[in-house]
Design an enzyme around this catalytic site. Sequence first.
Site, PDB file in Angstrom:
ATOM      1  N   ARG A 108       0.820  -1.226   0.000  1.00 41.23           N
ATOM      2  CA  ARG A 108       0.000   0.000   0.000  1.00 41.23           C
ATOM      3  C   ARG A 108       0.850   1.270   0.000  1.00 41.23           C
ATOM      4  NH1 ARG A 108      -5.581  -0.554   1.466  1.00 41.23           N
ATOM      5  NH2 ARG A 108      -6.165  -2.582   0.642  1.00 41.23           N
ATOM      6  N   TYR A 138     -14.509 -12.228  -0.811  1.00 43.51           N
ATOM      7  CA  TYR A 138     -15.263 -11.000  -1.113  1.00 43.51           C
ATOM      8  C   TYR A 138     -16.516 -11.311  -1.930  1.00 43.51           C
ATOM      9  CZ  TYR A 138     -11.704  -8.096   0.935  1.00 43.51           C
ATOM     10  OH  TYR A 138     -10.867  -7.514   1.850  1.00 43.51           O
TER      11      TYR A 138
HETATM   12  O1  CP3 Z   1       0.036  -1.685  -2.530  1.00 45.50           O
HETATM   13  C1  CP3 Z   1      -0.222  -0.745  -3.304  1.00 45.50           C
HETATM   14  O2  CP3 Z   1       0.075   0.453  -3.070  1.00 45.50           O
HETATM   15  C2  CP3 Z   1      -0.878  -1.085  -4.611  1.00 45.50           C
HETATM   16  C3  CP3 Z   1      -2.297  -0.929  -4.687  1.00 45.50           C
HETATM   17  C4  CP3 Z   1      -3.199  -1.834  -3.857  1.00 45.50           C
HETATM   18  C5  CP3 Z   1      -4.432  -1.372  -3.313  1.00 45.50           C
HETATM   19  N1  CP3 Z   1      -5.055  -2.436  -2.767  1.00 45.50           N
HETATM   20  C6  CP3 Z   1      -4.913   0.011  -3.397  1.00 45.50           C
HETATM   21  C7  CP3 Z   1      -6.020   0.450  -2.549  1.00 45.50           C
HETATM   22  C8  CP3 Z   1      -3.091  -3.194  -3.557  1.00 45.50           C
HETATM   23  C9  CP3 Z   1      -1.956  -4.169  -3.833  1.00 45.50           C
HETATM   24  C10 CP3 Z   1      -4.286  -3.550  -2.870  1.00 45.50           C
HETATM   25  C11 CP3 Z   1      -4.555  -4.929  -2.427  1.00 45.50           C
HETATM   26  C12 CP3 Z   1      -5.805  -5.222  -1.707  1.00 45.50           C
HETATM   27  N2  CP3 Z   1      -7.026  -4.624  -1.864  1.00 45.50           N
HETATM   28  C13 CP3 Z   1      -5.934  -6.262  -0.768  1.00 45.50           C
HETATM   29  C14 CP3 Z   1      -4.856  -7.242  -0.381  1.00 45.50           C
HETATM   30  C15 CP3 Z   1      -3.861  -6.684   0.556  1.00 45.50           C
HETATM   31  C16 CP3 Z   1      -4.399  -6.325   1.916  1.00 45.50           C
HETATM   32  O3  CP3 Z   1      -4.457  -5.114   2.189  1.00 45.50           O
HETATM   33  O4  CP3 Z   1      -4.737  -7.226   2.662  1.00 45.50           O
HETATM   34  C17 CP3 Z   1      -7.269  -6.242  -0.314  1.00 45.50           C
HETATM   35  C18 CP3 Z   1      -7.869  -7.170   0.718  1.00 45.50           C
HETATM   36  C19 CP3 Z   1      -7.943  -5.207  -1.013  1.00 45.50           C
HETATM   37  C20 CP3 Z   1      -9.384  -4.838  -0.909  1.00 45.50           C
HETATM   38  C21 CP3 Z   1      -9.569  -3.442  -0.489  1.00 45.50           C
HETATM   39  N3  CP3 Z   1      -9.271  -2.340  -1.251  1.00 45.50           N
HETATM   40  C22 CP3 Z   1     -10.122  -2.995   0.737  1.00 45.50           C
HETATM   41  C23 CP3 Z   1     -10.580  -3.903   1.869  1.00 45.50           C
HETATM   42  C24 CP3 Z   1     -10.158  -1.595   0.686  1.00 45.50           C
HETATM   43  C25 CP3 Z   1     -10.771  -0.672   1.713  1.00 45.50           C
HETATM   44  C26 CP3 Z   1      -9.979  -0.564   2.936  1.00 45.50           C
HETATM   45  C27 CP3 Z   1      -8.850   0.400   2.738  1.00 45.50           C
HETATM   46  O5  CP3 Z   1      -7.712   0.055   3.038  1.00 45.50           O
HETATM   47  O6  CP3 Z   1      -9.150   1.514   2.297  1.00 45.50           O
HETATM   48  C28 CP3 Z   1      -9.574  -1.197  -0.539  1.00 45.50           C
HETATM   49  C29 CP3 Z   1      -9.361   0.206  -1.017  1.00 45.50           C
HETATM   50  C30 CP3 Z   1      -7.999   0.560  -1.486  1.00 45.50           C
HETATM   51  N4  CP3 Z   1      -7.167  -0.223  -2.243  1.00 45.50           N
HETATM   52  C31 CP3 Z   1      -7.350   1.826  -1.303  1.00 45.50           C
HETATM   53  C32 CP3 Z   1      -6.119   1.755  -1.961  1.00 45.50           C
HETATM   54  C33 CP3 Z   1      -5.081   2.850  -2.100  1.00 45.50           C
HETATM   55  C34 CP3 Z   1      -7.936   3.020  -0.564  1.00 45.50           C
HETATM   56  C35 CP3 Z   1      -8.709   3.830  -1.535  1.00 45.50           C
HETATM   57  C36 CP3 Z   1      -8.971   5.240  -1.036  1.00 45.50           C
HETATM   58  O7  CP3 Z   1      -9.863   5.392  -0.192  1.00 45.50           O
HETATM   59  O8  CP3 Z   1      -8.291   6.164  -1.513  1.00 45.50           O
END
Ligand code: CP3
Length: 346
Positions: free
Chosen positions: A28, A154
């Site tokens: 992230r 999911y």
């Molecule tokens: O790592 C990186 O910077 C690359 C981009 C990336 C994102 N998500 C961007 C993101 C990657 C590799 C992920 C993986 C991801 N997404 C996982 C597996 C890794 C982990 O964290 O366990 C999972 C389970 C998700 C599903 C997901 N996406 C959730 C549960 C959420 C909401 C919770 C949260 O952290 O905001 C997201 C949103 C998300 N994915 C954001 C980002 C930058 C936040 C978006 C925002 O509000 O700007």
Amino acid sequence: MNTDPVQSKYLRAARGERLTVPPVWLMRQAGRYLPEYLAVRERYSFLDACRTPEVACELTLQPIRRFGFDAAILFSDILIPLAPMGAEIAFGEGQGPVIADPVRSAGQIEALRPVQPRESLAFVLEAIRQIRAELPAHVALIGFTGAPFTLAAYLVEGGKPDPFARLKGLMYGDRPAFRRLLDKLGGMAADYLEAMIEAGADAVQLFDTWAGILPAREFRAVNLPVLQKIFARVKALNVPATYYALAGMHLLEEIRETGCSVAGLDWRIPLSRARTVLGDRTALQGNLDPTVLLGPEAVIRAEARRIVDEGRGPGGHIFNLGHGILPVTPVSAVDLMLDEIRREEP
Ligand code: CP3
């Protein structure tokens, strides 16, 4: 610019080489702790940012410019390829992803469509081409997808999978349908990763965030065979592949058998202990507790140093956090962490 396998510390460590100073990137790493990310998000929703190659490219590069990480990870999400399969996904502000019509029956599993990544995910592949053209040769580009079990979590739960009753209900209640679901998701994941590699990804990572809820026996029975197929297809392309499972310390023997080149570990287990099970043919990635970055300088330095030291055994080590960086993390904490890791850089 194409990556240079000799200049890329990430690729060298992923292939098992021991380096005095490990390569470092953060899960992230493009995200809400960065002011420049928040500025872009004022103009684009999260999904629009993922679907617009120029924006995804810019967001991928932001943490590389600021911190000089050794690897860039494509800005996208594990749920993106579920849309072309037929799932409607929304990211509500602050509530995480929601899937409108959860997949809970054998009929719905059958109806999930096969994905042609070069067509329906062309925007991702275009982002990869743009990122690779902009990245310096020593920075590796990581493509990724969700692992089948976590994507199933999911799809079946319809959002944040908690407490997994529906998912595990399907797993124990209709084993053939559950296997069919994982097979479909596994086929999609392998096709998608191949297309990413063809577009310019130097390495790939499979995120299995929820695999840790499985007993080792069930992991072996339902998850391992699907993972082995995916990693065999990626390995045939001679590209290193990481398997990351949150809370998966009880699964290390099974993880070794997946065929991954790198095991991504969360903060719960010392790297040295993981190494005794994984051996020296699997490189390690991890595993600073992300909340350490909320602490004082002395703690950040001591914990970063401990992990560099623990990572020094046989086989490669890639420094990372044990899970994604938290949005409340001060940027200055990342600078301190990097300063400590890179102290012995020649
Ligand atoms: O790592 C990186 O910077 C690359 C981009 C990336 C994102 N998500 C961007 C993101 C990657 C590799 C992920 C993986 C991801 N997404 C996982 C597996 C890794 C982990 O964290 O366990 C999972 C389970 C998700 C599903 C997901 N996406 C959730 C549960 C959420 C909401 C919770 C949260 O952290 O905001 C997201 C949103 C998300 N994915 C954001 C980002 C930058 C936040 C978006 C925002 O509000 O700007």
